[in-house]
Design a protein around this motif. Structure first.
Motif, mmCIF file in Angstrom:
data_model
loop_
_atom_site.group_PDB
_atom_site.id
_atom_site.type_symbol
_atom_site.label_atom_id
_atom_site.label_comp_id
_atom_site.label_asym_id
_atom_site.label_seq_id
_atom_site.Cartn_x
_atom_site.Cartn_y
_atom_site.Cartn_z
ATOM 1 N N MET A 1 0.855 -1.176 0.000
ATOM 2 C CA MET A 1 0.000 0.000 0.000
ATOM 3 C C MET A 1 0.898 1.234 0.000
ATOM 4 S SD MET A 1 -2.995 1.166 2.700
ATOM 5 C CE MET A 1 -4.093 -0.170 2.226
ATOM 6 N N THR A 2 0.856 2.018 -1.074
ATOM 7 C CA THR A 2 1.696 3.203 -1.191
ATOM 8 C C THR A 2 0.901 4.452 -0.818
ATOM 9 O OG1 THR A 2 1.154 3.472 -3.535
ATOM 10 C CG2 THR A 2 3.083 2.141 -2.998
ATOM 11 N N GLY A 3 1.624 5.539 -0.627
ATOM 12 C CA GLY A 3 0.973 6.803 -0.330
ATOM 13 C C GLY A 3 0.371 6.874 1.061
ATOM 14 N N VAL A 4 0.901 6.076 2.007
ATOM 15 C CA VAL A 4 0.386 6.094 3.373
ATOM 16 C C VAL A 4 1.098 7.206 4.146
ATOM 17 C CG1 VAL A 4 0.005 4.760 5.478
ATOM 18 C CG2 VAL A 4 0.013 3.596 3.253
ATOM 19 N N LYS A 5 0.384 8.249 4.496
ATOM 20 C CA LYS A 5 0.999 9.384 5.191
ATOM 21 C C LYS A 5 1.233 9.076 6.667
ATOM 22 C CE LYS A 5 0.545 11.546 1.348
ATOM 23 N NZ LYS A 5 1.726 11.649 0.461
ATOM 24 N N SER A 6 0.262 8.450 7.301
ATOM 25 C CA SER A 6 0.368 8.092 8.708
ATOM 26 C C SER A 6 -0.194 6.702 8.949
ATOM 27 C CB SER A 6 -0.369 9.116 9.575
ATOM 28 O OG SER A 6 -0.352 8.734 10.927
ATOM 29 N N SER A 7 -1.455 6.489 8.598
ATOM 30 C CA SER A 7 -2.082 5.185 8.766
ATOM 31 C C SER A 7 -3.227 5.030 7.777
ATOM 32 C CB SER A 7 -2.583 4.995 10.200
ATOM 33 O OG SER A 7 -3.559 5.960 10.514
ATOM 34 N N GLU A 8 -3.540 3.797 7.466
ATOM 35 C CA GLU A 8 -4.650 3.468 6.583
ATOM 36 C C GLU A 8 -5.382 2.262 7.164
ATOM 37 O OE1 GLU A 8 -5.838 4.914 3.939
ATOM 38 O OE2 GLU A 8 -4.276 6.416 3.517
ATOM 39 N N PRO B 1 -11.942 -4.049 10.796
ATOM 40 C CA PRO B 1 -10.765 -3.504 10.090
ATOM 41 C C PRO B 1 -9.534 -3.464 10.980
ATOM 42 C CG PRO B 1 -12.204 -1.732 10.771
ATOM 43 C CD PRO B 1 -12.915 -3.004 11.123
ATOM 44 N N ARG B 2 -8.377 -3.450 10.342
ATOM 45 C CA ARG B 2 -7.106 -3.319 11.045
ATOM 46 C C ARG B 2 -6.381 -2.089 10.501
ATOM 47 N NH1 ARG B 2 -5.443 -7.491 13.989
ATOM 48 N NH2 ARG B 2 -3.236 -7.120 13.617
ATOM 49 N N THR B 3 -5.542 -1.509 11.325
ATOM 50 C CA THR B 3 -4.861 -0.268 10.958
ATOM 51 C C THR B 3 -3.408 -0.542 10.583
ATOM 52 O OG1 THR B 3 -6.260 1.016 12.453
ATOM 53 C CG2 THR B 3 -4.218 2.040 11.726
ATOM 54 N N LEU B 4 -3.036 -0.087 9.397
ATOM 55 C CA LEU B 4 -1.647 -0.151 8.943
ATOM 56 C C LEU B 4 -1.019 1.221 9.137
ATOM 57 C CD1 LEU B 4 0.802 -1.329 7.430
ATOM 58 C CD2 LEU B 4 -0.370 -0.797 5.282
ATOM 59 N N SER B 5 -0.068 1.310 10.054
ATOM 60 C CA SER B 5 0.614 2.567 10.330
ATOM 61 C C SER B 5 2.042 2.517 9.802
ATOM 62 C CB SER B 5 0.630 2.849 11.842
ATOM 63 O OG SER B 5 -0.682 2.956 12.350
ATOM 64 N N VAL B 6 2.543 3.649 9.353
ATOM 65 C CA VAL B 6 3.909 3.725 8.850
ATOM 66 C C VAL B 6 4.751 4.592 9.775
ATOM 67 C CG1 VAL B 6 3.317 3.316 6.446
ATOM 68 C CG2 VAL B 6 3.306 5.660 7.329
ATOM 69 N N CYS B 7 6.038 4.342 9.774
ATOM 70 C CA CYS B 7 6.999 5.101 10.576
ATOM 71 C C CYS B 7 7.970 5.808 9.632
ATOM 72 C CB CYS B 7 7.767 4.174 11.517
ATOM 73 S SG CYS B 7 6.711 3.161 12.575
ATOM 74 N N ALA B 8 8.477 6.944 10.069
ATOM 75 C CA ALA B 8 9.390 7.740 9.249
ATOM 76 C C ALA B 8 10.838 7.317 9.493
ATOM 77 C CB ALA B 8 9.225 9.218 9.553
ATOM 78 N N PHE B 9 11.579 7.138 8.403
ATOM 79 C CA PHE B 9 12.994 6.795 8.456
ATOM 80 C C PHE B 9 13.783 7.807 7.636
ATOM 81 C CE2 PHE B 9 10.804 2.846 9.252
ATOM 82 C CZ PHE B 9 11.576 2.202 10.206
ATOM 83 N N LYS B 10 15.080 7.905 7.921
ATOM 84 C CA LYS B 10 15.918 8.794 7.135
ATOM 85 C C LYS B 10 17.346 8.267 7.086
ATOM 86 C CE LYS B 10 17.709 11.938 10.697
ATOM 87 N NZ LYS B 10 17.903 13.350 11.082
#
Length: 299
Positions: A34-41, A69-78
């Protein structure tokens, strides 16, 4: 004259860079992306039961519709790092000159070299996070950013099918694989794969060679257990196995925004620093769709 020109990749270029870094491996390419996830979907999940009944003249609301439903959250990396000119002259440039070149490397040569290595490093790091991430852990700056798959399915009340395991070796690997095989839910039996760390795959090869009169030792062969494919998962912890339909495992990213840029910056002509700076930012996260359709083998 400076060593390397400034390079910024964004948009389609950065998508191709991160896409190759994150998904150019046999395992990740099987999962739902899933692309374009800003925070969670939200991952939609709906189950139906008791819907089909005997016909009658009247309308009746039969059966049960469950939305869970379940929540997919993304974390920021650098990635932020600096390569000094002096280090380049003593290593990269001198190595290149030994090949007989009459002049130093060109900017594009160096940029391609650095970005290629960076791409590989990011890919390896995200595979590590995928399996071993534990949000808030202080043991590793990388692995403490967000939860990986093992943490998610190993949590109390996760709902996955758990199989109690042991230390796996060539003498017991077939028995232990049999436990995983027996626990696979019927509804995913035709689409499941068993993901194992490298050591378990090697133990299985040794075991097969011993039980086939040495025939399995001749050449590389695809691994399976009773027809279920076995996939080697880099960075997967020792003595663990996961059986699942790959489509039931989700990876979230944000590769379609300004947050996902890749930069190689020559700072000599800007701030007078004799160095090249690397900068990259992206987001990454893991989640499962239906926990009850995942088998988790662990000690």
């Amino acid at each position: 004259m400076s060593l390397v020109s400034n390079v910024t990749w964004n948009g389609k270029q950065s998508f191709e860079f991160y896409g190759a870094a994150l998904f150019n491996n046999d395992l990740f390419s099987r999962f739902n992306i899933m692309t374009g996830v800003k925070s969670s979907e939200i991952l939609p999940k709906i189950s139906l039961s008791g819907m089909t009944v005997a016909d009658s003249c009247e309308y009746s609301s039969d059966g049960t519709i469950t939305i869970d439903p379940r929540t997919l959250s993304v974390c920021a990396f650098k990635v932020n790092n600096t390569i000094c000119y002096e280090d380049l002259e003593g290593t990269f440039l001198s190595e290149r000159m030994r090949l007989g070149a009459s002049s130093p490397i060109t900017p594009s040569e160096f940029t391609d070299f650095v970005l290629g290595r960076l791409q590989t490093t990011i890919g390896n790091d995200m595979q590590n996070v995928f399996w071993n991430g534990v949000a808030g852990s202080t043991a590793s700056a990388l692995l403490g950013v967000c939860d990986g798959l093992i943490e998610i399915i190993g949590a109390s009340g996760s709902g996955v099918v758990t199989v109690t395991g042991t230390t796996v070796s060539s003498s017991n690997v077939q028995t232990e694989l049999g436990k995983v095989f027996a626990a696979i839910p019927e509804q995913i039996a035709g689409d499941v794969v068993i993901m194992v760390p490298y050591a378990i795959a090697q133990a299985y090869k040794v075991s097969l060679a011993a039980t086939t009169g040495g025939l399995f030792a001749l050449g590389e062969k695809p691994l399976d257990y009773n027809g279920v494919p076995i996939v080697v998962a880099p960075y997967m912890p020792a003595n663990k196995m996961v059986a699942a339909n790959p489509a039931n495992i989700w990876i979230g990213t944000d590769l379609e925004s300004d947050w996902a840029n890749v930069l190689v910056i020559d700072t000599l002509e800007t701030i007078g620093e004799a160095a090249v700076r690397l900068a990259a930012r992206w987001k990454f996260g893991v989640q499962v769709g239906v926990p009850a359709e995942i088998v988790y083998y662990r000690q």
